[in-house]
Design a protein around this motif. Sequence first.
Motif, mmCIF file in Angstrom:
data_model
loop_
_atom_site.group_PDB
_atom_site.id
_atom_site.type_symbol
_atom_site.label_atom_id
_atom_site.label_comp_id
_atom_site.label_asym_id
_atom_site.label_seq_id
_atom_site.Cartn_x
_atom_site.Cartn_y
_atom_site.Cartn_z
ATOM 1 N N ARG A 196 -113.465 24.699 28.458
ATOM 2 C CA ARG A 196 -114.064 24.327 29.895
ATOM 3 C C ARG A 196 -114.877 22.931 29.964
ATOM 4 N NH1 ARG A 196 -115.985 28.864 33.521
ATOM 5 N NH2 ARG A 196 -115.010 30.564 32.928
ATOM 6 N N ASN A 197 -114.714 22.547 31.063
ATOM 7 C CA ASN A 197 -115.200 21.207 31.512
ATOM 8 C C ASN A 197 -116.778 21.503 31.845
ATOM 9 O OD1 ASN A 197 -116.025 18.662 31.841
ATOM 10 N ND2 ASN A 197 -114.965 18.483 33.793
ATOM 11 N N GLY A 198 -117.708 21.661 30.932
ATOM 12 C CA GLY A 198 -118.952 22.080 31.251
ATOM 13 C C GLY A 198 -119.188 23.727 31.399
ATOM 14 N N ALA A 199 -119.460 23.921 32.634
ATOM 15 C CA ALA A 199 -119.541 25.454 33.144
ATOM 16 C C ALA A 199 -118.305 25.639 34.117
ATOM 17 C CB ALA A 199 -120.854 25.666 34.049
ATOM 18 N N THR A 200 -117.323 24.631 34.216
ATOM 19 C CA THR A 200 -116.162 24.937 34.941
ATOM 20 C C THR A 200 -114.795 24.750 34.319
ATOM 21 O OG1 THR A 200 -116.030 22.683 35.740
ATOM 22 C CG2 THR A 200 -117.404 23.969 36.984
ATOM 23 N N HIS A 201 -113.912 25.283 34.975
ATOM 24 C CA HIS A 201 -112.309 24.965 34.265
ATOM 25 C C HIS A 201 -111.963 23.742 34.650
ATOM 26 C CE1 HIS A 201 -111.626 29.512 33.173
ATOM 27 N NE2 HIS A 201 -112.238 29.716 34.144
ATOM 28 N N TYR A 202 -111.133 23.377 33.735
ATOM 29 C CA TYR A 202 -110.597 21.895 33.827
ATOM 30 C C TYR A 202 -109.482 21.798 35.014
ATOM 31 C CZ TYR A 202 -112.379 19.775 29.454
ATOM 32 O OH TYR A 202 -113.233 19.566 28.553
ATOM 33 N N SER A 203 -109.667 20.844 35.765
ATOM 34 C CA SER A 203 -108.879 20.798 37.011
ATOM 35 C C SER A 203 -107.202 20.477 36.878
ATOM 36 C CB SER A 203 -109.268 19.813 38.127
ATOM 37 O OG SER A 203 -109.205 18.489 37.461
ATOM 38 N N ARG A 204 -106.554 20.789 37.818
ATOM 39 C CA ARG A 204 -105.203 20.295 37.401
ATOM 40 C C ARG A 204 -104.950 19.159 37.313
ATOM 41 N NH1 ARG A 204 -100.389 23.696 38.452
ATOM 42 N NH2 ARG A 204 -102.106 25.355 39.442
ATOM 43 N N SER A 205 -105.546 18.176 38.152
ATOM 44 C CA SER A 205 -105.305 16.885 38.132
ATOM 45 C C SER A 205 -105.830 16.233 36.895
ATOM 46 C CB SER A 205 -106.247 16.158 39.176
ATOM 47 O OG SER A 205 -107.587 16.486 39.410
ATOM 48 N N SER A 206 -106.972 16.930 36.183
ATOM 49 C CA SER A 206 -107.421 16.354 34.929
ATOM 50 C C SER A 206 -106.372 16.532 33.871
ATOM 51 C CB SER A 206 -108.790 16.994 34.499
ATOM 52 O OG SER A 206 -109.744 16.709 35.407
ATOM 53 N N VAL A 207 -105.762 17.803 33.905
ATOM 54 C CA VAL A 207 -104.767 18.149 32.990
ATOM 55 C C VAL A 207 -103.553 17.226 33.121
ATOM 56 C CG1 VAL A 207 -103.119 19.834 32.598
ATOM 57 C CG2 VAL A 207 -105.239 20.649 32.657
ATOM 58 N N ILE A 208 -103.101 16.912 34.243
ATOM 59 C CA ILE A 208 -102.055 16.152 34.340
ATOM 60 C C ILE A 208 -102.197 14.581 33.833
ATOM 61 C CG2 ILE A 208 -100.479 14.931 36.145
ATOM 62 C CD1 ILE A 208 -100.689 17.632 37.940
ATOM 63 N N LYS A 209 -103.527 14.245 34.193
ATOM 64 C CA LYS A 209 -104.083 12.809 33.808
ATOM 65 C C LYS A 209 -103.860 12.834 32.149
ATOM 66 C CE LYS A 209 -107.791 9.470 33.983
ATOM 67 N NZ LYS A 209 -109.215 9.248 34.528
ATOM 68 N N ALA A 210 -104.504 13.838 31.549
ATOM 69 C CA ALA A 210 -104.681 13.982 29.976
ATOM 70 C C ALA A 210 -102.941 14.106 29.451
ATOM 71 C CB ALA A 210 -105.282 15.229 29.536
ATOM 72 N N ILE A 211 -102.299 14.553 30.199
ATOM 73 C CA ILE A 211 -100.877 14.844 29.540
ATOM 74 C C ILE A 211 -100.117 13.323 29.722
ATOM 75 C CG2 ILE A 211 -98.425 15.783 30.319
ATOM 76 C CD1 ILE A 211 -99.725 18.049 31.472
ATOM 77 N N ARG A 212 -100.468 12.586 30.701
ATOM 78 C CA ARG A 212 -99.890 11.104 30.739
ATOM 79 C C ARG A 212 -100.294 10.374 29.845
ATOM 80 N NH1 ARG A 212 -97.144 9.399 35.208
ATOM 81 N NH2 ARG A 212 -96.921 10.769 36.951
#
Length: 261
Positions: A196-212
Amino acid sequence: MMSLMSIGSPDTIRLRTVDLLQVNRILDAIGPEHFPEGLDRAELSRGLDLCAQWYREALRYSTRKSELQHQGRLAAISKTAKRLRLLLDEEGKAQEQNGSGTLHFKKMHETQELLRTLIEATEGQLLQREKQDGPQAAYQRSFRKWSPFEWLVGRWLPLVYMEIGMKDPGSLESLVARDSPYVRFVLAALTELGARNGATHYSRSSVIKAIRLPFTGKVRRKGAGQADGYYYWRVQLLRRVMKPHLNPDAEQSGSGKISYE
């Protein structure tokens, strides 16, 4: 290059082992039309477990926080041992002058020798850490190129994804499309791993940015090397863990379609 390290960190999240029920949920999130009919679920579970182990190492070594904390503890141990050894020496001299035997001289001498050994060991560790050389130090520094999340999503999970025989996405844009099979795979894997990103799930946009990120050549910090010196080592290790029944020296297909080199 080196053996697989099993290092955890008590002050970070502990990723869960992925069982077959969780693997089924990940595959359901991807959709049956996007993965091979005969996909080995146990193989996928082993691959995800290895990624989780690398992620724990990245959490520990991506900054110097853990290293500096360890150095602080070693320095405190050395300082305390020196102080105790000095007090025992002073007490021994006082007993000798007063002719008392409150503390047995032999026991005091043995304790002082143990303290001397402890001081030498801790100061040796401190000196070794100050030099920061050797293969283990280089391995630890390699995690500072990106964040642990960026390593996991953009570098390691793609290896697992392609190694289990998933369809070649064809292009980067197909890979990072908002609802692509790989994006769904990552989001489901993060949920099942408990990342998790702290207490929340990672967002879809964060995932896409990390893939790139690996495709851009960018690094998190100045001075970090552009090349991932452990990429091919991880590929081979992942194959041996995921497919232990195969000859580890044999050429295997599957993980070479997404390439950052």
